[in-house]
Design an enzyme around this catalytic site. Structure first.
Site, PDB file in Angstrom:
ATOM      1  N   SER A 142       4.507  -7.383   9.422  1.00  0.00           N
ATOM      2  CA  SER A 142       4.958  -5.991   9.443  1.00  0.00           C
ATOM      3  C   SER A 142       4.444  -5.293  10.705  1.00  0.00           C
ATOM      4  O   SER A 142       4.768  -5.730  11.810  1.00  0.00           O
ATOM      5  CB  SER A 142       4.512  -5.308   8.148  1.00  0.00           C
ATOM      6  OG  SER A 142       5.251  -4.139   7.907  1.00  0.00           O
ATOM      7  N   ASP A 296      14.024  -8.799   2.601  1.00  0.00           N
ATOM      8  CA  ASP A 296      13.398  -7.597   3.166  1.00  0.00           C
ATOM      9  C   ASP A 296      14.443  -6.494   3.317  1.00  0.00           C
ATOM     10  O   ASP A 296      15.476  -6.682   3.943  1.00  0.00           O
ATOM     11  CB  ASP A 296      12.783  -7.965   4.526  1.00  0.00           C
ATOM     12  CG  ASP A 296      11.747  -6.967   5.001  1.00  0.00           C
ATOM     13  OD1 ASP A 296      12.018  -5.754   4.952  1.00  0.00           O
ATOM     14  OD2 ASP A 296      10.666  -7.399   5.426  1.00  0.00           O
ATOM     15  N   HIS A 325      10.004  -7.073   1.324  1.00  0.00           N
ATOM     16  CA  HIS A 325       8.991  -6.887   2.360  1.00  0.00           C
ATOM     17  C   HIS A 325       7.586  -7.129   1.821  1.00  0.00           C
ATOM     18  O   HIS A 325       6.744  -7.721   2.486  1.00  0.00           O
ATOM     19  CB  HIS A 325       9.094  -5.483   2.948  1.00  0.00           C
ATOM     20  CG  HIS A 325       8.234  -5.307   4.157  1.00  0.00           C
ATOM     21  ND1 HIS A 325       8.507  -5.910   5.369  1.00  0.00           N
ATOM     22  CD2 HIS A 325       7.083  -4.625   4.342  1.00  0.00           C
ATOM     23  CE1 HIS A 325       7.570  -5.598   6.239  1.00  0.00           C
ATOM     24  NE2 HIS A 325       6.685  -4.824   5.645  1.00  0.00           N
TER      25      HIS A 325
END
Lengths: 351, 351
Positions: A142, A296, A325
């Site tokens: 991320s 995601d 995610h």
């Protein structure tokens, strides 16, 4: 005035050191007079100082999730083989952050920090504190993927391998809007008081709504449809929110979250090349595995694939995980075997 | 006290009639003493009264988008061939809604209305006002798809064909959370005042944040990535928000939006069959085309496909549109040709 927040402590984040790297001048202007980075290591640095791996951290995350889930002798990130360093990014609550900074830059006075500033700080720490000039691998998820890309573009000679997981080199317009919506949940809580609250508890309503947006975007529609929260021993789904996402976020510091969000929104390696993303990614010499997660909602595979195609010799390695995610938390038993397989293969690749 | 809101008027919604269907007793208890439904028609009802098509409306939507985009002699919804009736659902601002209801049920006192109540009301209106006992087609998008499913399950003999576009028969847990996040943007605006504001302008901050969440979920990540707002003659993306989504939502009534959201969250045809969704969908005798949009962030194709597989003789017809859920606005020039192709084929199918 900084505020007390017991969450950012050894009690919740185990062993770590806080290392000063001195004054950090910032790309947006201003500086952090005494920039302090929280650092954790596993394993031993060899005499040649060439067995180091760097882990970068994500929005709201610290080194602790890497300790709990990713690092160990049974994993590719194996401290028996490598010297593994996790550096907490600026603003994450353990390193210098709005809530713990000296008065002149505390809270609403905290300067704007970019991903690129983090990487300058991390490089300095590795070189000056550990004598590390080159990394076998940089890996992060991320916002940690954003840092991984920035490392590989800014310091190509120092990064032998790179594994950005569930993140992009250039933040997308959609992610900017998502992050802005997260921020708005904090900004419009009267307790936020333009960043001058007395305690994060003053902003608990905003932090709760912030957690609820993560419920919408952090997992996948399939996760909710399959009612997988039951498998996590929460039922009904309200209990999952109240037992997991709300307590996760409401202990955190609002200004710290906002400082991280500002960085996330503006992560962009093309700043090195006058806006030319292909040229920026073309600088990367690290052997790179781009590792998006198939479900995601905001770093979709296709956005990661578009970037991957600009990186010489890179591979796209899609992680299958219905959590979306937040697969990054490593909750699904099928998650870490995939991560270990890809990172293991990457680390075994000659460079 | 109800509030004045010029948006809900002929100026913005063209010709329509408001028809009273009398007292509507509600599934959750309570009633609407004088339920008034805003209705628009195109074409002529034939003598046999068997050429009628019903259009249902979506969250925040009215008949007007159907007039502007979907209905016309060049479309499958052709008033030269059919008598087309669009009925605005309860709470949408033109039919009986919190902001325009008589004092005893106005604003915060508005009762809970379900999708199923809407369908009871619509069936009564068609039968008593127009003498229509059977429909050639029921078609609607999003919450209109929820109503379409409720029609086909509740009144199988009255619905010959059904076309739910971009919506589900049983609302998903993810959509419940998304809708709750939309609601929260209104609830936590101090101007909302527990539903007793003086004007929707008192809640402009909450409505603006509500619009911003639609930016995150209403379009697709690809829409933003490809910067398609430029094609809509907005640039930069902030202008798209400020010039399109914000004005679209900020003129609306907050209590009306909340009333619609409550219905959306609880739409579920399985209430007819003790929670057995397959059994409920198994009741459908209408020839059904299930029409999800490929890039929809919250009614994904797979959720619609799962339901479609329980409907005898149904077909899955996926609409390709990078706009995602808000493809429904018909902005892409490739959208209506797909809708017309599928609805045309459905209407040409013998039943």
């Amino acid at each position: 005035m900084s505020v007390e927040n017991p969450y950012y402590s050894h009690e919740f984040h185990g062993d770590y050191d806080v290392v000063s790297i001195g004054r950090l001048d910032l790309e947006e202007g201003g500086s952090i007079p005494d920039c302090r980075l929280a650092v954790t290591t596993w394993g031993e640095l060899n005499e040649a100082r060439d067995n180091a791996i760097l882990i970068t951290t994500w929005y709201s995350g610290t080194h602790q999730i890497w300790r709990d889930v990713y690092v160990g002798p049974e994993h590719a990130l194996n401290p028996d083989l490598f010297f593994i360093v996790a550096i907490n990014h600026v603003g994450n609550g353990l390193s210098t952050s709005p809530h713990n900074a000296p008065d002149e830059i505390a809270m609403s006075r905290f300067p704007k920090v970019r991903i690129s500033d983090d990487i300058v700080a991390q490089e300095r720490l590795l070189r000056e504190h550990f004598g590390i000039e080159q990394l076998q691998l940089v890996v992060g998820g991320s916002m940690g993927a954003q840092q991984t890309y920035e490392w590989a573009v800014r310091f190509p000679d120092k990064v032998l391998r790179a594994a950005p997981i569930a993140g992009t080199a250039q933040n997308t317009p959609h992610d900017f809007l998502f992050t802005e919506a997260l921020n708005a949940q904090i900004w419009y809580d009267p307790g936020w008081n333009d960043g001058e609250y007395k305690s994060n508890a003053d902003v608990v309503d905003g932090l709760t709504r912030h957690a609820h947006l993560w419920a919408v975007m952090g997992f996948s529609t399939k996760f909710w449809k399959q009612e997988l929260w039951r498998a996590l021993e929460f039922d009904p789904k309200d209990a999952f929110l109240q037992g997991f996402l709300e307590p996760y976020f409401t202990v955190m510091d609002p200004n710290d979250l906002l400082a991280m969000a500002w960085k996330w929104q503006r992560g962009d390696v093309a700043r090195h090349t006058g806006g030319d993303l292909a040229a920026a990614l073309g600088r990367i010499t690290a052997k790179t595995f781009v590792m998006p997660t198939d479900e995601d909602m905001f770093f979709p595979v296709r956005d990661c694939k578009t970037e991957q195609e600009h990186i010489k010799g890179s591979r796209l390695r899609v992680i299958n995980d219905v959590l979306g995610h937040l697969a990054l938390f490593g909750i699904a038993p099928t998650y870490m075997p995939q991560i270990d397989q890809h990172l293991g293969e990457l680390l075994a690749t000659d460079v």
